[in-house]
Design a protein around this motif. Sequence first.
Motif, PDB file in Angstrom:
ATOM      1  N   UNK A 226      41.766  45.521  77.310  1.00 45.18           N
ATOM      2  CA  UNK A 226      42.128  45.016  75.987  1.00 45.18           C
ATOM      3  C   UNK A 226      40.907  44.337  75.378  1.00 45.18           C
ATOM      4  N   UNK A 227      40.305  44.967  74.392  1.00 50.79           N
ATOM      5  CA  UNK A 227      39.041  44.478  73.831  1.00 50.79           C
ATOM      6  C   UNK A 227      39.260  43.193  73.049  1.00 50.79           C
ATOM      7  N   UNK A 228      40.412  43.058  72.361  1.00 46.00           N
ATOM      8  CA  UNK A 228      40.706  41.826  71.615  1.00 46.00           C
ATOM      9  C   UNK A 228      40.757  40.628  72.545  1.00 46.00           C
ATOM     10  N   UNK A 229      41.441  40.767  73.689  1.00 46.64           N
ATOM     11  CA  UNK A 229      41.536  39.661  74.637  1.00 46.64           C
ATOM     12  C   UNK A 229      40.194  39.378  75.295  1.00 46.64           C
ATOM     13  N   UNK A 230      39.422  40.420  75.496  1.00 49.37           N
ATOM     14  CA  UNK A 230      38.109  40.244  76.108  1.00 49.37           C
ATOM     15  C   UNK A 230      37.217  39.370  75.237  1.00 49.37           C
ATOM     16  N   UNK A 231      37.397  39.478  73.914  1.00 52.90           N
ATOM     17  CA  UNK A 231      36.600  38.685  72.979  1.00 52.90           C
ATOM     18  C   UNK A 231      37.168  37.281  72.801  1.00 52.90           C
ATOM     19  N   UNK A 243      34.895  44.000  83.531  1.00 57.01           N
ATOM     20  CA  UNK A 243      35.028  44.637  82.219  1.00 57.01           C
ATOM     21  C   UNK A 243      33.888  44.213  81.302  1.00 57.01           C
ATOM     22  N   UNK A 244      33.588  42.916  81.316  1.00 56.22           N
ATOM     23  CA  UNK A 244      32.467  42.426  80.502  1.00 56.22           C
ATOM     24  C   UNK A 244      31.165  43.065  80.963  1.00 56.22           C
ATOM     25  N   UNK A 255      32.753  42.558  69.760  1.00 58.06           N
ATOM     26  CA  UNK A 255      32.825  42.381  68.300  1.00 58.06           C
ATOM     27  C   UNK A 255      32.474  43.665  67.560  1.00 58.06           C
ATOM     28  N   UNK A 256      31.482  44.389  68.080  1.00 56.74           N
ATOM     29  CA  UNK A 256      31.034  45.617  67.410  1.00 56.74           C
ATOM     30  C   UNK A 256      32.177  46.615  67.284  1.00 56.74           C
ATOM     31  N   UNK A 257      32.956  46.730  68.357  1.00 59.18           N
ATOM     32  CA  UNK A 257      34.068  47.685  68.328  1.00 59.18           C
ATOM     33  C   UNK A 257      35.201  47.170  67.452  1.00 59.18           C
ATOM     34  N   UNK A 306      53.780  41.275  69.485  1.00 62.51           N
ATOM     35  CA  UNK A 306      54.047  40.703  68.162  1.00 62.51           C
ATOM     36  C   UNK A 306      53.876  41.726  67.042  1.00 62.51           C
ATOM     37  N   UNK A 307      53.617  42.961  67.428  1.00 61.95           N
ATOM     38  CA  UNK A 307      53.452  44.007  66.427  1.00 61.95           C
ATOM     39  C   UNK A 307      52.062  44.070  65.821  1.00 61.95           C
ATOM     40  N   UNK A 308      51.126  43.274  66.360  1.00 61.43           N
ATOM     41  CA  UNK A 308      49.755  43.275  65.844  1.00 61.43           C
ATOM     42  C   UNK A 308      48.950  44.395  66.496  1.00 61.43           C
ATOM     43  N   UNK A 309      48.015  44.947  65.725  1.00 64.03           N
ATOM     44  CA  UNK A 309      47.165  46.024  66.228  1.00 64.03           C
ATOM     45  C   UNK A 309      46.028  45.464  67.090  1.00 64.03           C
ATOM     46  N   UNK A 310      45.846  46.051  68.258  1.00 63.53           N
ATOM     47  CA  UNK A 310      44.742  45.682  69.140  1.00 63.53           C
ATOM     48  C   UNK A 310      44.027  46.951  69.597  1.00 63.53           C
ATOM     49  N   UNK A 311      42.779  46.767  69.965  1.00 61.15           N
ATOM     50  CA  UNK A 311      41.981  47.904  70.439  1.00 61.15           C
ATOM     51  C   UNK A 311      41.891  47.854  71.967  1.00 61.15           C
TER      52      UNK A 311
END
Length: 642
Positions: A226-231, A243-244, A255-257, A306-311
């Motif tokens: 989960x890139x959002x959580x990673x950031x 992962x990092x 952030x770039x992605x 929560x229905x939010x979009x994550x990468x």
Amino acid sequence: MAKIKLTKVEINKFKSIQNTQSVEIESGITTVVGMNESGKTNFLTAIAKTNYFNDDNDFTFDLTQDYPRNELIDFQHSDEDCNIIQCYYEIQKELLEAIEEEFGKGVFNSTEFSYTWTYKNKTSFTGINASIKKYLESIVDDYSLSKETKQNIKKVSQLKEIDAIQQAEGDEDLPKLKKEIKSILDGGFPKWGNELEAYIAKVFIKPNMPKFWYFDDYYPLPGKININKLKSQPPSTEKDKTSIALFELARIKPDDILNSTEQDYEKYIALLEASSNKITSEIFKYWSTNKNLDIEFKIQNVSNSQGQQEKVLDIRVKSQRHKITLPLDRRSKGFNWFFSFIIWFSKIQADKNSDYVLLLDEPGLNLHASAQSDLLKFFEELSKKYQIIYTTHSPFMVESEHLQRVRTCFETETGTVISDSIQEKDPNTLFPLQAALGYDIAQNLFVSKNNLLVEGPADLIYLTLMSSILEADKKTHLNDQITIVPVGGLDKVSTFISLLRGSKLNVACLLDTFTDQKGKQKVDDLIRNRIIKDKNIRFFNEFSNNGKNVADIEDLFDKEEYLNLFNQAFDKDFKPIKIGDLDASLDTIIKQINKVIGKDRFNHYRPANKLNQLGVDKSFFKKQTLDNFEKMFAEINKLFDK
């Protein structure tokens, strides 16, 4: 080449280690063998915490967490301190030469030192020895100073005393000298009696001490990141750290992605795949289990709870053979471990300014035995540049030819004990060593590159003895490069063929004629499946002149010769047997003798052993017997000629 090498550690009062344990560390690989919960992990983490490669809070000493619990309260309320670990190091030639070039010959005379951590006073060096007197003597003539000032400088015992020397006539360079001395005073560790030692320790020794890198079975990558959580969240698990490391290796910031569009994803996928290809090619130098795997990356948009979009970065492993892909964490744990290890290790390789000691806790735990062997080859290659300390309880992770590298670790009533001697009183700890040694013996005692399988030890004696007699007579004998391997019965022949063939060895068989159809069927199956060639299985009836289609090795001897051996071997068991007593209608001399003595079977080894005891030469045998064996040896030798 490392500038400083770890040579020994002494650990005390750290978790399960309740009494001082002194452990010698090899310059290449050190193997710590012990059962689960014996204290192997505690041993590695104590070392790691002395100089970990990054600011990981998991690798800092903590009195509450690390001091043995049964003594913690008393220690907390006492005025005493306690050494946790004392690491002993050896300074290598390159660094010694750099120090000598800086300060002059004979100024720094240490080749070994130790670095100690305590629970209350933190750290200290011992063994850093530098002569202020020799240093000043070596530099004083480089400056324009009066004779009197030079003499005064040479008399000082501490460098700070030089600041009090007054400038006199002819002391044009005294300010320059004081400036050089001030840089040493300001650049060293404070509160150190010998300021030159303090400077050398801080500027030359401490930065060049190897860093420690710890890796265990909890670091493998997840199948989806989960890139959002990673950031947004600091790494909370070892998988997060790996992962990092993957993104850092590809030189991509999360952030770039997150700030990119779907059209930009291909660029990041290309960077990730470029890194993956490099890692995968590195793996397959040492991963012989399955070379038909590729790593694939996909960036997906998913909705959270929560229905939010994550990468999410989806990591999949594709099998070229089966044309399917599976998430990385659903492939074998062994491959995932190896892949993740290389990713983490790439961070270490990228640091060209530091030396490292690799601390590997139960590496390759989920690998197949042959893959563990591949891993050991990988470690051998790494040890040319890095010191490696790894723990294991697997016999396949112990190299029997390097038992001097092994340290045993086991739990006692008084805590963990780590030793470089073999502890007879703890058989469970020794089991991996015994198993490794037994496996090596099985692989090497009888087995070589060229192996001739025979039924039993009697065959071994006959073939060895007859080959020696023919060789002494300058006749064709069994090639010295061929090892005779008794397999313990015809029923085990097919198993041995498969095992030895799997080890990529040359195998041929010389057997009694099959009378058991099951055994014959197994060998026929091996031929049909191309495990062994038909021509590589030979039978004694091909070389016997008994006129039958069935023969044992005993039928290569003249009947009178063999009866002579039998009668001598069983002189206290049976009456002497004569040729006329035998039933010539039976296939083999063994069956003929069985009928006479009224037995289903006699011990075939005893006549062979008797022949060996007699110490006979060629005169004992008839020409036909010698011809039979010579013809057979010539045919067997051809099977191994390439």
